[in-house]
Every structure is written in structure tokens, then in C-alpha cells.
Design a protein around this motif. Structure first.
Motif, short mmCIF file in Angstrom:
data_model
loop_
_atom_site.label_atom_id
_atom_site.label_comp_id
_atom_site.label_asym_id
_atom_site.label_seq_id
_atom_site.Cartn_x
_atom_site.Cartn_y
_atom_site.Cartn_z
N GLU A 24 -4.57 6.32 5.93
CA GLU A 24 -6.03 6.24 6.01
C GLU A 24 -6.48 5.05 6.87
N ILE A 25 -5.88 3.88 6.66
CA ILE A 25 -6.22 2.70 7.46
C ILE A 25 -5.89 2.95 8.93
N LEU B 65 -1.92 -5.10 0.58
CA LEU B 65 -3.31 -5.42 0.29
C LEU B 65 -3.36 -6.73 -0.47
N VAL C 197 -5.58 -6.88 4.56
CA VAL C 197 -4.35 -6.11 4.65
C VAL C 197 -3.42 -6.87 5.57
N ASP D 263 -0.22 7.07 1.71
CA ASP D 263 -1.50 7.71 1.99
C ASP D 263 -2.58 6.68 2.31
N GLU D 264 -2.53 5.50 1.68
CA GLU D 264 -3.48 4.42 1.98
C GLU D 264 -3.24 3.87 3.39
N ASP E 119 -15.97 -2.21 1.74
CA ASP E 119 -15.07 -1.04 1.62
C ASP E 119 -14.74 -0.36 2.94
N TYR F 230 -11.12 -5.65 4.75
CA TYR F 230 -12.05 -4.67 4.17
C TYR F 230 -13.34 -5.43 3.94
N LEU G 46 0.83 -1.21 0.00
CA LEU G 46 0.00 0.00 0.00
C LEU G 46 0.86 1.25 0.00
N ARG G 47 0.35 2.30 -0.66
CA ARG G 47 1.02 3.60 -0.66
C ARG G 47 0.90 4.21 0.73
N TYR H 38 2.67 -2.92 4.98
CA TYR H 38 1.24 -3.09 4.76
C TYR H 38 1.04 -3.55 3.33
#
Length: 159
Positions: free
Chosen positions: A16-17, A36, A47, A12-13, A60, A57, A9-10, A34
Motif C-alpha cells: 500500500e505504501i 513503522l 516508516v 500488504d501494508e 494518515d 504518515y 510492516l506486513r 519497512y
């Protein structure tokens, strides 16, 4: 369970998590990696947090898996059941009012919740609240629909 795709994951992702789980559950993940994992024919994506399937998830929405909830103990959105409900919840049954001994009053209908047993506080399942937390304790009726539980395919999943 077959893996459809897997990628890191980037940042920013990841933020967010981490932020959503901190806000909703009061947990701090603070991990080095991390990833996905999208699964074939599953309603979940996973994740991997430092290689362990700690976050799922569902529709979503990120939430802890049963394993994740036992590693990163949630402070909120927890429904506690008595010893008589443990075997049913562990087998994937929905949670009924008579089995609940304690709940987080901040839970709203529709929230994902961790379902823990009262004697050791271990999380047995993840579910979707059917009613608000302050209405969960009582004599009859289903109040949490099971989504993921100890021993199901997701719990047994190994990367």
C-alpha cells in the motif's frame, strides 16, 4: 522525540505504501525492510525504509520525509522555490507565491507536496498545498503550509 512503538510492516501494508507513493510521487521505494515507528507526542508516524526515516504518515497519509525525498526524488507534487525563499523555507516558514518559480499543475489544494530549491533540486520541506498548482505562482499570498522541514525534530530524528 520518544518512540512509542516500533514494528515491521506486513507485506500488504508495504504494498500500500509503495503503491501510494508511486501513484502520487512517481517514486519506487523497492527496499528490503519497512518498519513503522510510532512517536510519542508527535503528529507523525515514521516508516523506516531499510533503517532510514524515509516515509512519514501525516494525517494518515503516507508521504516522503525531507530525507526520503532527497533519497527517492519525487517526480510529481513538487513545488520549486527561488534562492530568496530557501532560508525561510528551511526554517519552517510557509511558502508564499512570490518565492515560487515552478510547480506541478497536477497539485490540488490539500495535497502534500515536496518543496525543493531551484539551483540543485534538493528538497527543503514538506508542506500542505493551500491552492491548486496552477494557481501557485503569483505576486502575493501563502500557498503552501509547512509541515516538516530541514533541521526540525523529525529531520534530526535518529533511530
Amino acid at each position: 522525540m520518544e518512540i512509542k512503538s516500533r514494528h515491521h510492516l506486513r507485506s500488504d501494508e508495504v504494498r500500500e505504501i509503495e503503491q501510494r507513493l508511486a501513484d502520487r510521487l512517481g517514486v519506487e521505494l523497492n527496499a528490503d525492510s519497512y518498519e513503522l515507528v510510532e512517536l510519542e507526542d508527535s503528529e507523525f508516524d515514521l516508516v523506516l525504509v531499510d533503517g532510514e526515516p524515509a516515509v512519514l504518515y501525516f494525517e494518515d497519509e503516507p508521504f516522503l520525509t525531507v530525507r526520503g525525498a532527497n533519497s527517492y526524488e519525487p517526480q510529481t507534487r513538487v513545488v520549486t522555490v527561488d534562492a530568496g525563499a530557501v532560508s525561510f523555507v528551511s526554517d519552517g516558514a510557509d511558502v508564499m507565491r512570490p518565492g515560487i518559480v515552478e510547480t506541478d499543475d497536477e497539485v490540488a489544494a490539500g495535497d502534500l507536496v515536496a518543496i525543493a530549491e531551484e539551483s540543485h533540486g534538493k528538497v527543503l520541506a514538506i508542506g500542505r498545498a493551500q491552492t491548486d498548482g496552477d494557481d501557485m505562482v503569483g505576486d502575493e499570498g501563502k500557498v503552501v503550509s509547512s509541515v516538516h522541514h530541514v533541521g526540525d525534530e523529525l529531520y534530526e530524528f535518529i533511530v
